[in-house]
Design a protein around this motif. Sequence first.
Motif, PDB file in Angstrom:
ATOM      1  N   MET A   1       0.856  -1.176   0.000  1.00 29.16           N
ATOM      2  CA  MET A   1       0.000   0.000   0.000  1.00 29.16           C
ATOM      3  C   MET A   1       0.896   1.230   0.000  1.00 29.16           C
ATOM      4  O   MET A   1       1.871   1.313   0.713  1.00 29.16           O
ATOM      5  N   SER A   2       0.536   2.201  -0.781  1.00 25.51           N
ATOM      6  CA  SER A   2       1.358   3.387  -0.948  1.00 25.51           C
ATOM      7  C   SER A   2       1.008   4.463   0.065  1.00 25.51           C
ATOM      8  O   SER A   2       0.031   4.374   0.782  1.00 25.51           O
ATOM      9  N   ASP A   6      -2.462   5.511   2.251  1.00 17.90           N
ATOM     10  CA  ASP A   6      -2.553   5.925   3.653  1.00 17.90           C
ATOM     11  C   ASP A   6      -3.466   7.133   3.798  1.00 17.90           C
ATOM     12  O   ASP A   6      -4.198   7.246   4.769  1.00 17.90           O
ATOM     13  N   GLU A   7      -3.396   8.040   2.839  1.00 21.10           N
ATOM     14  CA  GLU A   7      -4.230   9.237   2.903  1.00 21.10           C
ATOM     15  C   GLU A   7      -5.677   8.920   2.580  1.00 21.10           C
ATOM     16  O   GLU A   7      -6.579   9.482   3.179  1.00 21.10           O
ATOM     17  N   THR A   8      -5.931   8.008   1.633  1.00 22.68           N
ATOM     18  CA  THR A   8      -7.306   7.703   1.259  1.00 22.68           C
ATOM     19  C   THR A   8      -7.934   6.655   2.163  1.00 22.68           C
ATOM     20  O   THR A   8      -9.141   6.598   2.276  1.00 22.68           O
ATOM     21  N   MET A  60      -6.545 -10.257  11.570  1.00 22.86           N
ATOM     22  CA  MET A  60      -7.031  -9.732  10.293  1.00 22.86           C
ATOM     23  C   MET A  60      -7.008  -8.213  10.417  1.00 22.86           C
ATOM     24  O   MET A  60      -7.475  -7.666  11.421  1.00 22.86           O
ATOM     25  N   ARG A  61      -6.460  -7.530   9.398  1.00 22.76           N
ATOM     26  CA  ARG A  61      -6.391  -6.063   9.424  1.00 22.76           C
ATOM     27  C   ARG A  61      -7.053  -5.515   8.174  1.00 22.76           C
ATOM     28  O   ARG A  61      -6.890  -6.050   7.082  1.00 22.76           O
ATOM     29  N   PHE A  62      -7.763  -4.412   8.366  1.00 24.58           N
ATOM     30  CA  PHE A  62      -8.419  -3.712   7.267  1.00 24.58           C
ATOM     31  C   PHE A  62      -8.140  -2.233   7.411  1.00 24.58           C
ATOM     32  O   PHE A  62      -8.231  -1.683   8.511  1.00 24.58           O
ATOM     33  N   ARG A  63      -7.795  -1.567   6.302  1.00 26.84           N
ATOM     34  CA  ARG A  63      -7.682  -0.107   6.285  1.00 26.84           C
ATOM     35  C   ARG A  63      -8.989   0.413   5.734  1.00 26.84           C
ATOM     36  O   ARG A  63      -9.602  -0.221   4.879  1.00 26.84           O
ATOM     37  N   PHE A  64      -9.413   1.577   6.228  1.00 25.19           N
ATOM     38  CA  PHE A  64     -10.675   2.131   5.753  1.00 25.19           C
ATOM     39  C   PHE A  64     -10.680   3.644   5.817  1.00 25.19           C
ATOM     40  O   PHE A  64      -9.874   4.258   6.509  1.00 25.19           O
ATOM     41  N   SER A  65     -11.604   4.228   5.070  1.00 27.32           N
ATOM     42  CA  SER A  65     -11.813   5.676   5.106  1.00 27.32           C
ATOM     43  C   SER A  65     -13.194   5.930   5.706  1.00 27.32           C
ATOM     44  O   SER A  65     -13.998   5.013   5.859  1.00 27.32           O
ATOM     45  N   GLY A  66     -13.451   7.172   6.024  1.00 30.65           N
ATOM     46  CA  GLY A  66     -14.752   7.528   6.600  1.00 30.65           C
ATOM     47  C   GLY A  66     -14.842   7.095   8.051  1.00 30.65           C
ATOM     48  O   GLY A  66     -13.851   7.019   8.763  1.00 30.65           O
ATOM     49  N   ILE A  92     -10.006  -0.455  16.828  1.00 29.85           N
ATOM     50  CA  ILE A  92     -10.172   0.533  15.768  1.00 29.85           C
ATOM     51  C   ILE A  92      -9.238   1.691  16.061  1.00 29.85           C
ATOM     52  O   ILE A  92      -9.246   2.240  17.163  1.00 29.85           O
ATOM     53  N   ASP A  93      -8.420   2.038  15.080  1.00 30.35           N
ATOM     54  CA  ASP A  93      -7.474   3.143  15.210  1.00 30.35           C
ATOM     55  C   ASP A  93      -7.713   4.120  14.073  1.00 30.35           C
ATOM     56  O   ASP A  93      -7.657   3.739  12.902  1.00 30.35           O
ATOM     57  N   TYR A  94      -7.971   5.367  14.425  1.00 28.43           N
ATOM     58  CA  TYR A  94      -8.196   6.407  13.422  1.00 28.43           C
ATOM     59  C   TYR A  94      -6.908   7.175  13.166  1.00 28.43           C
ATOM     60  O   TYR A  94      -6.174   7.484  14.097  1.00 28.43           O
ATOM     61  N   GLY A  95      -6.628   7.448  11.892  1.00 27.17           N
ATOM     62  CA  GLY A  95      -5.478   8.258  11.503  1.00 27.17           C
ATOM     63  C   GLY A  95      -4.150   7.583  11.731  1.00 27.17           C
ATOM     64  O   GLY A  95      -3.195   8.218  12.165  1.00 27.17           O
ATOM     65  N   VAL A  96      -4.049   6.278  11.416  1.00 23.31           N
ATOM     66  CA  VAL A  96      -2.814   5.525  11.631  1.00 23.31           C
ATOM     67  C   VAL A  96      -2.090   5.372  10.305  1.00 23.31           C
ATOM     68  O   VAL A  96      -2.602   4.799   9.357  1.00 23.31           O
ATOM     69  N   SER A  97      -0.884   5.881  10.256  1.00 24.74           N
ATOM     70  CA  SER A  97      -0.058   5.759   9.045  1.00 24.74           C
ATOM     71  C   SER A  97       0.492   4.350   8.960  1.00 24.74           C
ATOM     72  O   SER A  97       0.877   3.745   9.976  1.00 24.74           O
TER      73      SER A  97
END
Length: 104
Positions: A1-2, A6-8, A60-66, A92-97
Motif C-alpha cells: 500500500m502506498s 494511507d491518505e485515502t 485480520m487487518r483492514f484499512r478504511f476511510s470515513g 479501531i485506530d483512526y489516523g494511523v499511518s
Amino acid sequence: MSAEADETLPHLVTIVGSGVPSNYEITVDGEIELVGADPLEEATVVTDHSAEGAVETGVMRFRFSGEMANIHVVDWNGIPASDSPSTPDVHIDYGVSRTDPNRF
C-alpha cells in the motif's frame, strides 16, 4: 500500500482471533481494504464498504476511510460479542499511518 493509500484509507481496524472459530462483519461509510492477506485464502469477502469472514487464530487487518458504521462479531454458536467471551477482540485506530512502526 502506498503513501497515497494511507491518505485515502487512513484508519485501521484489527480483528484478533481468540482461538475459537468466529465470524465478523464490518461496515464503513467510506471504503475498506484487506491488509496483508489474500482474501481468497482467508475466505474474506470485501466490497467497497464492507468486509466479512471468519477468524479463529491470528490477526485480520483492514484499512478504511470515513467512519466505522457497524462491527458485528459472533462466536461459533452465533452468540454475539457482548454475550460471549470467545469472540475476537476488535481494535479501531483512526489516523494511523502505515509507516508507524508500532502498527505493522
